[in-house]
Design a protein around this motif. Structure first.
Motif, PDB file in Angstrom:
ATOM      1  N   PRO A 500       0.821  -1.209   0.000  1.00  0.00           N
ATOM      2  CA  PRO A 500       0.000   0.000   0.000  1.00  0.00           C
ATOM      3  C   PRO A 500       0.858   1.264   0.000  1.00  0.00           C
ATOM      4  O   PRO A 500       2.021   1.240   0.404  1.00  0.00           O
ATOM      5  N   ILE A 501       0.279   2.364  -0.473  1.00  0.00           N
ATOM      6  CA  ILE A 501       0.961   3.652  -0.418  1.00  0.00           C
ATOM      7  C   ILE A 501       0.049   4.659   0.271  1.00  0.00           C
ATOM      8  O   ILE A 501      -1.183   4.532   0.240  1.00  0.00           O
ATOM      9  N   THR A 502       0.658   5.653   0.893  1.00  0.00           N
ATOM     10  CA  THR A 502      -0.081   6.678   1.628  1.00  0.00           C
ATOM     11  C   THR A 502       0.507   8.042   1.298  1.00  0.00           C
ATOM     12  O   THR A 502       1.731   8.234   1.368  1.00  0.00           O
ATOM     13  N   LEU A 517       5.379  17.277  -0.228  1.00  0.00           N
ATOM     14  CA  LEU A 517       4.571  16.115   0.145  1.00  0.00           C
ATOM     15  C   LEU A 517       5.424  14.859   0.059  1.00  0.00           C
ATOM     16  O   LEU A 517       6.475  14.838  -0.595  1.00  0.00           O
ATOM     17  N   GLU A 518       4.971  13.836   0.726  1.00  0.00           N
ATOM     18  CA  GLU A 518       5.659  12.548   0.717  1.00  0.00           C
ATOM     19  C   GLU A 518       4.667  11.440   0.394  1.00  0.00           C
ATOM     20  O   GLU A 518       3.479  11.541   0.719  1.00  0.00           O
ATOM     21  N   VAL A 519       5.168  10.409  -0.232  1.00  0.00           N
ATOM     22  CA  VAL A 519       4.379   9.206  -0.478  1.00  0.00           C
ATOM     23  C   VAL A 519       5.082   8.055   0.238  1.00  0.00           C
ATOM     24  O   VAL A 519       6.250   7.762  -0.041  1.00  0.00           O
ATOM     25  N   LEU A 520       4.382   7.462   1.178  1.00  0.00           N
ATOM     26  CA  LEU A 520       4.928   6.347   1.954  1.00  0.00           C
ATOM     27  C   LEU A 520       4.564   5.036   1.274  1.00  0.00           C
ATOM     28  O   LEU A 520       3.389   4.764   1.018  1.00  0.00           O
ATOM     29  N   SER A 607       9.513   0.098   4.866  1.00  0.00           N
ATOM     30  CA  SER A 607       8.869   1.170   4.100  1.00  0.00           C
ATOM     31  C   SER A 607       9.921   2.083   3.487  1.00  0.00           C
ATOM     32  O   SER A 607      11.084   2.094   3.896  1.00  0.00           O
ATOM     33  N   ASP A 608       9.491   2.868   2.534  1.00  0.00           N
ATOM     34  CA  ASP A 608      10.334   3.876   1.892  1.00  0.00           C
ATOM     35  C   ASP A 608       9.472   5.100   1.607  1.00  0.00           C
ATOM     36  O   ASP A 608       8.239   5.013   1.608  1.00  0.00           O
TER      37      ASP A 608
END
Length: 688
Positions: A500-502, A517-520, A607-608
């Motif tokens: 999943p991504i957040t 912004l960041e995408v986890l 995670s990254d």
């Protein structure tokens, strides 16, 4: 004919029906014991066929004699002789009924019932135990009184009965011997071609692959094929249909694999392609075809079947070193098993069901239920034999899993193994359904493990136009998005996509300011790195789009152009291997690889983050409510609030566009489909 003063007992012992019934019974008993106690052989297989045929033919004479015998002696005084007679009749009846049931199941079902088979064996033993005393007791009392002239005709009749029974039994065994003599098995050519090259030494004919045969020599390709018959025999139809569209099946016909293999052969010689053969094309490897420029170094059987049913199920030993480090055997085959169809093929299928012990013993074992079995191929390295420099680790799903949070040695209630995820249980009528080797299963659970081997192969099934290919791709994408429930392990992991991504972004920003912004991205479920496999050709990346209320895109990253190439600077999971001169390995020419200059992947449970910055426009277009006849827009005033919509998607494709262009040409129009594995959105309020 009997004379007028002949003893009535003598007349009975001389009955042809009695001799015939006894001979049939003795033959069926002896052949039944042979099937039960002797090993698998051509002789015993012929015995099964003749035993079945004689058993069916014997029903009428045995029933006729038994009924006649009972009517003749039912009014006699009860004695031990009568008791053994009744027990014999009961045993014969049970043996006959169970034999008919087993014959029906073997002829028209998918397997025999082991319960009915046990009943057949027990009733046969009971028949021996009760019939021998009954006949011997009845005969001995006449033979032991040689001085009694009245009984002399009876003694003669008893001897005649014994001779007649023996002759009948012997004639039936002659039929068995004749069947064995007439059968001509297919002669397998377990020899390497005359010009076979032992480039890595005579003791390593399959090197640089670590795969080996149990004999150390070649195996005829036909002995490792025949997967189609598993589905057409009426036995494993469901499993065969699943396998036919799986990556295991098309591993050798994959056009990208074949193209790379040809380049490798041209550069390093055909012997070098054996390195690939142990996993991608084992039938060609073991039959010696990898030494010949025939059909792109691939045997026709190997091309069509890849990792066939026999190849997987005939592996008896593996090593977690990888590079196809396994030992494969050549299974003993049943009569007519190589027949294409007709009565011969039906006979073979009947034998496998009626006499399944060798089939089960040879092809079903605990080894392939373990992650160590998968490790033989799902772990890869290159050493000096390949790159002329030294050892380099490539894909390694096994050790990823072994070191991950999914592996709890000795505790299956917490552990998730390869097969539980990639071979989920499905409702089944297959004869191989049920399993008592898994902690949470039973032999009668009515399920088998899916042989689709769902992973991330959403390209080749459709490109090769395999029957059911579109369904396979659909299921693969649903599996990656976490839309396929796996009840067996549902309590061990989270719901949702595998990765999943957040989106993590501010809720409010001001016009004209920079927005960060960041995408986890989280490797939430996989038991190995994400992505996994040959990362020089696989691509997984984050696609980000920021739009205003009118749908105008004000920022993007990770999009593709008309030539299907991904934007430069995209956040991407990928590897960039290099050769000994620092040149990029971009044609999947791994035989030249010595290291990696860039690699990005996610270990299980890790995670990254992908970070982005863009400028919020000073003025934004704001959409009003649509009028009945038209939609109207106006430019938002500086004091008005507006909104930005951030959309992030995790994208995946199996083969990058550059390699496809190199292998098949830019004009081929070939491109790998792109799947959306997960996505997330976030709304940012823009203050005036």
């Amino acid at each position: 004919m009997a004379s007028s003063n002949d003893h009535p007992k003598a007349t009975e012992w001389r009955k042809l029906l009695l001799m015939c019934a006894s001979g049939l019974l003795v033959f069926l008993t002896l052949t039944g014991l042979s099937i039960w106690l002797l090993g698998f052989s051509e002789f015993n297989q012929v015995v099964v066929l003749v035993h079945t045929a004689v058993g069916l033919a014997a029903i009428l004479p045995l029933v006729w004699y038994s009924l006649r015998h009972w009517l003749q002696y039912r009014r006699k005084l009860f004695s031990h002789l009568k008791l053994t007679g009744y027990l014999s009749l009961l045993s014969l009846f049970v043996a006959g009924v169970s034999g008919i049931v087993l014959t029906w199941q073997a002829a028209f079902g998918s397997r025999i019932s082991y319960a009915w088979d046990l009943v057949h064996i027990i009733s046969t033993v009971a028949l021996i135990v009760t019939t021998l005393p009954h006949i011997i007791t009845a005969a001995v009392r006449f033979v032991r009184e040689p001085s009694n002239e009245i009984l002399a005709p009876v003694r003669v009749a008893v001897r005649k009965y014994a001779y007649g029974t023996t002759i009948t039994t012997a004639l039936l065994f002659v039929v068995v011997v004749l069947g064995v003599w007439l059968y001509r098995p297919l002669e397998l050519n377990n020899e390497f071609p005359e010009d076979y090259s032992y480039a890595y030494g005579p003791d390593r004919p399959f090197a640089p692959s670590l795969a080996r045969t149990s004999s150390g020599g070649a195996f005829d390709a036909r002995s490792l094929g025949g997967s189609k018959s598993c589905g057409t025999s009426g036995c494993h139809e469901e499993v065969a249909k699943e396998w036919e569209v799986s990556a295991h099946r098309w591993s050798a016909m994959d056009p990208a694999f074949r193209a790379v293999q040809s380049i490798m052969s041209e550069q390093n010689g055909p012997e070098s392609t054996r390195y690939c053969g142990g996993c991608h094309d084992p039938i060609s490897l073991f039959s010696g075809t990898k030494d010949l420029f025939v059909e792109d170094l691939t045997n026709q059987v190997g091309y069509d079947e890849g990792v066939s049913c026999i190849v997987c199920h005939a592996i008896k030993e593996t090593d977690v070193q990888g590079n196809a480090n396994y030992v494969i055997t050549q299974p003993e085959r049943y009569l007519f098993e190589f027949a294409e169809g007709g009565p011969a093929r039906w006979t073979s299928d009947f034998l496998i069901r009626a006499y399944p012990w060798k089939h089960v013993e040879t092809l079903q074992h605990k080894l392939f239920k373990s992650p160590e079995f998968c490790a033989a191929c799902h772990k890869q390295f290159i050493d000096e034999e390949i790159n002329n420099v030294g050892w380099v680790q490539l894909q390694n799903q096994y050790d990823n899993w072994r070191k991950s949070r999914w592996n709890h040695p000795g505790d299956p209630t917490k552990t998730i193994e390869c097969r539980e995820c990639h071979m989920p249980l499905v409702t089944s009528r297959d004869p191989a359904s049920g399993d008592d080797l898994d902690y949470n299963r039973t032999p009668e659970d009515g399920q088998h493990r899916s042989h689709r081997f769902l992973g991330a192969n959403q390209f080749m099934p459709v490109h090769l136009k395999l029957p059911g290919g579109e369904e396979q791709v659909r299921l693969t994408e649903e599996w990656l998005r976490g839309e396929i429930e796996i009840p067996e392990i549902a309590d061990k992991w989270k719901e949702g996509p595998a990765v999943p991504i957040t989106v993590q972004a501010p809720d409010r920003v001001r016009r004209g300011e920079d927005v960060s912004l960041e995408v986890l991205i989280s490797n939430n479920k996989l038991g190995h790195d994400f992505p996994t496999g040959p990362l020089d050709i696989i691509q997984a990346w984050v696609e980000v789009s920021v739009t205003d209320q009118a749908g105008n895109e004000i920022y993007s990253s990770g999009s593709r152009n008309e030539q299907h190439f991904i934007d430069p600077g995209t956040f991407m999971f990928k590897a960039e291997p290099v050769d000994q001169y620092g040149n990029l390995i971009d044609r999947h020419n791994l035989w030249e690889m010595v290291g990696v200059r860039y690699r990005r992947a996610l270990f299980p449970g890790f995670s990254d983050r992908a970070t982005y910055t863009f400028s919020c426009p000073a003025t934004l277009t704001k959409e009003l409510e649509p009028l009945p006849e038209a939609r109207t827009f106006h430019m938002a005033a500086p004091t008005d609030d507006a909104e930005l919509r951030v959309t992030a998607r995790l994208m995946y494709r199996k083969v990058d566009q550059y390699l496809l262009n190199v292998l098949f040409g830019e004009d081929s129009g070939l491109t790998s489909p792109v799947s959306v594995l997960s996505e997330d959105t976030h709304t940012i309020t823009v203050r005036g």
